[in-house]
Design a protein around this motif. Structure first.
Motif, PDB file in Angstrom:
ATOM      1  N   PHE A   1       3.982   5.173  -5.817  1.00 55.95           N
ATOM      2  CA  PHE A   1       4.391   5.029  -7.146  1.00 55.95           C
ATOM      3  C   PHE A   1       3.303   6.061  -7.992  1.00 55.95           C
ATOM      4  CE2 PHE A   1       3.411   2.971 -11.368  1.00 55.95           C
ATOM      5  CZ  PHE A   1       4.683   2.811 -11.869  1.00 55.95           C
ATOM      6  N   TYR A   2       2.053   6.209  -7.191  1.00 53.26           N
ATOM      7  CA  TYR A   2       1.114   6.984  -8.118  1.00 53.26           C
ATOM      8  C   TYR A   2       0.952   8.447  -7.538  1.00 53.26           C
ATOM      9  CZ  TYR A   2      -0.895   2.867 -10.592  1.00 53.26           C
ATOM     10  OH  TYR A   2      -0.730   1.677 -11.506  1.00 53.26           O
ATOM     11  N   ASN A   3       1.255   8.653  -6.523  1.00 55.22           N
ATOM     12  CA  ASN A   3       1.161  10.058  -5.944  1.00 55.22           C
ATOM     13  C   ASN A   3       2.602  10.642  -5.605  1.00 55.22           C
ATOM     14  OD1 ASN A   3      -1.653   9.719  -5.767  1.00 55.22           O
ATOM     15  ND2 ASN A   3      -1.585   8.556  -3.903  1.00 55.22           N
ATOM     16  N   GLY A   4       3.711   9.847  -5.655  1.00 57.23           N
ATOM     17  CA  GLY A   4       4.863  10.489  -5.525  1.00 57.23           C
ATOM     18  C   GLY A   4       5.173  10.900  -3.879  1.00 57.23           C
ATOM     19  N   LYS A   5       4.480  10.432  -2.958  1.00 55.07           N
ATOM     20  CA  LYS A   5       4.697  10.409  -1.653  1.00 55.07           C
ATOM     21  C   LYS A   5       4.554   9.374  -0.874  1.00 55.07           C
ATOM     22  CE  LYS A   5       0.318  12.843  -0.979  1.00 55.07           C
ATOM     23  NZ  LYS A   5      -0.407  13.880  -0.440  1.00 55.07           N
ATOM     24  N   ILE A   6       5.292   9.089   0.105  1.00 49.23           N
ATOM     25  CA  ILE A   6       4.890   8.056   1.254  1.00 49.23           C
ATOM     26  C   ILE A   6       3.942   8.403   2.225  1.00 49.23           C
ATOM     27  CG2 ILE A   6       6.225   6.651   2.880  1.00 49.23           C
ATOM     28  CD1 ILE A   6       8.662   6.826   1.387  1.00 49.23           C
ATOM     29  N   SER A   7       2.980   7.655   2.325  1.00 50.87           N
ATOM     30  CA  SER A   7       1.773   7.931   3.214  1.00 50.87           C
ATOM     31  C   SER A   7       1.171   6.754   4.091  1.00 50.87           C
ATOM     32  CB  SER A   7       0.474   8.644   2.764  1.00 50.87           C
ATOM     33  OG  SER A   7      -0.559   8.858   3.398  1.00 50.87           O
ATOM     34  N   ALA A   8       0.948   6.700   5.088  1.00 48.29           N
ATOM     35  CA  ALA A   8       0.292   5.582   5.876  1.00 48.29           C
ATOM     36  C   ALA A   8      -1.276   5.285   5.636  1.00 48.29           C
ATOM     37  CB  ALA A   8       0.186   6.025   7.367  1.00 48.29           C
ATOM     38  N   ILE A   9      -1.790   6.224   4.755  1.00 48.94           N
ATOM     39  CA  ILE A   9      -3.074   6.094   4.249  1.00 48.94           C
ATOM     40  C   ILE A   9      -3.098   4.930   3.081  1.00 48.94           C
ATOM     41  CG2 ILE A   9      -5.085   7.040   2.770  1.00 48.94           C
ATOM     42  CD1 ILE A   9      -4.481   8.312   5.415  1.00 48.94           C
ATOM     43  N   GLY A  10      -2.185   4.899   2.380  1.00 50.30           N
ATOM     44  CA  GLY A  10      -1.872   3.686   1.394  1.00 50.30           C
ATOM     45  C   GLY A  10      -1.982   2.428   2.288  1.00 50.30           C
ATOM     46  N   ALA A  11      -1.113   2.375   3.446  1.00 51.95           N
ATOM     47  CA  ALA A  11      -0.978   1.165   4.021  1.00 51.95           C
ATOM     48  C   ALA A  11      -2.315   0.591   4.709  1.00 51.95           C
ATOM     49  CB  ALA A  11       0.250   1.159   5.145  1.00 51.95           C
ATOM     50  N   ILE A  12      -3.065   1.608   5.432  1.00 52.75           N
ATOM     51  CA  ILE A  12      -4.386   1.351   5.661  1.00 52.75           C
ATOM     52  C   ILE A  12      -5.080   0.775   4.968  1.00 52.75           C
ATOM     53  CG2 ILE A  12      -6.301   2.487   7.013  1.00 52.75           C
ATOM     54  CD1 ILE A  12      -4.240   4.323   8.341  1.00 52.75           C
ATOM     55  N   PHE A  13      -5.415   1.353   3.664  1.00 56.05           N
ATOM     56  CA  PHE A  13      -6.184   1.143   2.666  1.00 56.05           C
ATOM     57  C   PHE A  13      -5.924  -0.355   2.167  1.00 56.05           C
ATOM     58  CE2 PHE A  13      -8.163   5.353   1.609  1.00 56.05           C
ATOM     59  CZ  PHE A  13      -9.303   4.730   1.240  1.00 56.05           C
ATOM     60  N   ALA A  14      -4.498  -0.735   2.058  1.00 53.27           N
ATOM     61  CA  ALA A  14      -4.123  -2.050   1.554  1.00 53.27           C
ATOM     62  C   ALA A  14      -4.652  -3.102   2.565  1.00 53.27           C
ATOM     63  CB  ALA A  14      -2.714  -2.026   1.473  1.00 53.27           C
ATOM     64  N   LEU A  15      -4.444  -2.863   4.056  1.00 53.31           N
ATOM     65  CA  LEU A  15      -4.836  -3.719   5.008  1.00 53.31           C
ATOM     66  C   LEU A  15      -6.398  -4.045   4.882  1.00 53.31           C
ATOM     67  CD1 LEU A  15      -2.764  -2.679   7.943  1.00 53.31           C
ATOM     68  CD2 LEU A  15      -2.440  -4.654   6.783  1.00 53.31           C
ATOM     69  N   PHE A  16      -7.297  -2.944   4.573  1.00 51.05           N
ATOM     70  CA  PHE A  16      -8.366  -3.210   4.523  1.00 51.05           C
ATOM     71  C   PHE A  16      -8.912  -3.981   3.408  1.00 51.05           C
ATOM     72  CE2 PHE A  16      -8.874  -0.146   8.094  1.00 51.05           C
ATOM     73  CZ  PHE A  16     -10.358  -0.218   8.539  1.00 51.05           C
ATOM     74  N   LEU A  17      -8.023  -3.911   2.476  1.00 46.96           N
ATOM     75  CA  LEU A  17      -8.478  -4.571   1.079  1.00 46.96           C
ATOM     76  C   LEU A  17      -8.115  -6.047   1.112  1.00 46.96           C
ATOM     77  CD1 LEU A  17      -7.273  -1.976  -1.623  1.00 46.96           C
ATOM     78  CD2 LEU A  17      -9.701  -2.458  -0.876  1.00 46.96           C
ATOM     79  N   CYS A  18      -7.000  -6.197   1.872  1.00 44.58           N
ATOM     80  CA  CYS A  18      -6.229  -7.509   2.035  1.00 44.58           C
ATOM     81  C   CYS A  18      -6.960  -8.469   3.109  1.00 44.58           C
ATOM     82  CB  CYS A  18      -4.721  -7.350   2.177  1.00 44.58           C
ATOM     83  SG  CYS A  18      -3.940  -6.800   0.603  1.00 44.58           S
ATOM     84  N   ILE A  19      -7.183  -7.987   4.111  1.00 51.49           N
ATOM     85  CA  ILE A  19      -7.830  -8.744   5.338  1.00 51.49           C
ATOM     86  C   ILE A  19      -9.052  -9.575   4.736  1.00 51.49           C
ATOM     87  CG2 ILE A  19      -8.714  -8.724   7.365  1.00 51.49           C
ATOM     88  CD1 ILE A  19      -6.742  -6.561   8.545  1.00 51.49           C
ATOM     89  N   PRO A  20      -9.945  -9.083   4.369  1.00 54.83           N
ATOM     90  CA  PRO A  20     -11.107  -9.743   3.912  1.00 54.83           C
ATOM     91  C   PRO A  20     -10.700 -10.928   2.946  1.00 54.83           C
ATOM     92  CG  PRO A  20     -11.588  -7.658   3.919  1.00 54.83           C
ATOM     93  CD  PRO A  20     -10.334  -7.570   4.020  1.00 54.83           C
TER      94      PRO A  20
ATOM     95  N   GLY B   1       0.953  -1.226  -0.181  1.00 58.23           N
ATOM     96  CA  GLY B   1      -0.035  -0.140   0.135  1.00 58.23           C
ATOM     97  C   GLY B   1       0.739   1.187  -0.057  1.00 58.23           C
ATOM     98  N   VAL B   2       1.825   1.087   0.741  1.00 56.75           N
ATOM     99  CA  VAL B   2       2.854   2.349   0.820  1.00 56.75           C
ATOM    100  C   VAL B   2       3.587   2.442  -0.778  1.00 56.75           C
ATOM    101  CG1 VAL B   2       4.848   3.220   1.738  1.00 56.75           C
ATOM    102  CG2 VAL B   2       3.237   2.144   3.290  1.00 56.75           C
ATOM    103  N   PHE B   3       3.888   1.343  -1.106  1.00 58.61           N
ATOM    104  CA  PHE B   3       4.417   1.523  -2.291  1.00 58.61           C
ATOM    105  C   PHE B   3       3.806   2.026  -3.475  1.00 58.61           C
ATOM    106  CE2 PHE B   3       5.369  -0.423  -6.686  1.00 58.61           C
ATOM    107  CZ  PHE B   3       6.735  -0.246  -7.128  1.00 58.61           C
ATOM    108  N   TYR B   4       2.464   1.389  -3.731  1.00 53.81           N
ATOM    109  CA  TYR B   4       1.412   1.923  -4.483  1.00 53.81           C
ATOM    110  C   TYR B   4       1.107   3.371  -4.304  1.00 53.81           C
ATOM    111  CZ  TYR B   4      -3.060   2.115  -6.970  1.00 53.81           C
ATOM    112  OH  TYR B   4      -4.051   2.439  -7.886  1.00 53.81           O
ATOM    113  N   GLY B   5       1.062   3.963  -2.978  1.00 56.49           N
ATOM    114  CA  GLY B   5       0.654   5.637  -2.904  1.00 56.49           C
ATOM    115  C   GLY B   5       2.025   6.326  -3.545  1.00 56.49           C
TER     116      GLY B   5
END
Length: 348
Positions: free
Chosen positions: A26-45, A20-24
């Motif tokens: 790569f597409y937004n040019g900045k490191i953010s915890a938001i991407g990691a949070i989204f990735a966890l919500f997407l992957c856990i189910p 999630g951090v890498f995706y954010g």
């Protein structure tokens, strides 16, 4: 939760957060915890679903489908789960003020992510199916080449045989008998997974399940797995009766000891086990018939574990095992409480 599950979840969640951090970035040019949070919500189910912890009955039905249907239904189920995770995460982060914009833009899965998700899930579904066909441990060991050179190790083997399969085939035909066996072996998957075992092979109407020695001894998982299989069959007795006209009855034998494990084959690779331990387990299962006892365990293996609650052993003494050339200490495993009448295996 056992040790293997803990390691799996730690590794999976860290990998998901990192992606999630890498995706954010790569597409937004900045490191953010938001991407990691989204990735966890997407992957856990999907992870919970894939391991049979979320909607287990749906998972078992999808897992029993032919490969094309399995891939389609798995894609659909995982896409819905990912969409649900994206919706929940986007809604929460938007309500807490961590992300700007309109609510629907942050809660509804975008088309670009939808297409990307389908591609990724197609690959993951195919790999997952191959892994299930080969066996989870076997798939991983083939990838890393662990057994390219033969290795000496200790393993536990559980042979589970369907009683009366020949009679069933004579009465209903070979095709119907194969469907019966397919449904039975599919019922084994959940208990084997829960107790950290691996289905090594199917030989006729028998399944061979194995554990590394220490893993199988821990919490007596090798014994608990067998009785979990029996419980799963008993709990669905009405379904078995309606679909096949009878409830499966099993014979089973447990034994453990040293083996040589090796990867063999050229065009078709397989991890196989060599040694007297495997042969002895097969002969012990055959001994169930002459002793009229559904579940046997060697005294050597029984002495190395503590039986689960509600299961006790009866010492049957030593018996000559055909082809072994020596006697083997044998014990019957019984569960005094429960539907014992369904567990008694008749002589074939």
């Amino acid at each position: 939760m056992n040790r293997n599950s803990i390691v799996f979840w730690i590794f999976s969640l860290l990998a998901a957060a990192a992606s999630g951090v890498f995706y954010g970035y790569f597409y937004n040019g900045k490191i953010s915890a938001i991407g990691a949070i989204f990735a966890l919500f997407l992957c856990i189910p999907p992870l919970l679903f894939e391991r049979g912890n979320l909607f287990p009955r749906l998972f078992d039905r999808i897992n029993a489908l032919p490969t094309p249907s399995y891939i389609f239904c798995s894609l659909l189920a995982n896409y819905l789960l990912i969409g649900m995770g994206y919706f929940v995460c986007g809604t929460l982060l938007w309500a807490l003020g961590f992300i700007p914009g309109a609510w629907w833009q942050e809660a509804i899965l975008p088309t670009s992510i939808w297409i990307y998700t389908l591609v990724i899930l197609a690959v993951l579904s195919f790999v997952s199916r191959v892994r299930e066909l080969l066996g989870r441990d076997i798939f991983a060991n083939l990838l890393i080449g662990r057994y390219r050179k033969p290795i000496e190790e200790e393993r536990i083997f559980l042979f589970v045989d369907l009683v009366g399969s020949t009679t069933f085939a004579e009465e209903f035909g070979d095709l119907r008998a194969q469907q019966f066996l397919g449904a039975l072996f599919a019922a084994f998957a959940g208990p084997v997974r829960r107790h950290n075992g691996t289905i090594d092979d199917y030989v006729g109407d028998a399944a061979i399940i194995t554990w590394p020695m220490q893993r199988g001894l821990r919490n007596a998982d090798c014994v608990a797995c067998l009785f979990d299989i029996i419980d799963v069959i008993e709990s669905n007795s009405e379904k078995w009766l309606s679909e096949f006209g009878r409830v499966p009855r099993l014979r089973a034998a447990l034994h453990g000891g040293p083996v040589v494990t090796a990867e063999i084959g050229v065009d078709h690779h397989k991890i196989t086990y060599f040694g007297d331990t495997v042969n002895t387990t097969a002969r012990l299962e055959q001994l169930c018939r002459s002793l009229n006892t559904p579940v046997l365990i060697s005294s050597d293996l029984a002495a190395r574990l503590t039986l689960p609650d509600g299961i006790r052993s009866n010492n049957l003494g030593t018996h000559a095992v055909r082809g072994k050339g020596q006697s083997l200490g044998v014990m019957a495993l019984v569960r005094p409480r429960g539907k014992q009448s369904e567990l008694v295996a008749q002589r074939a």
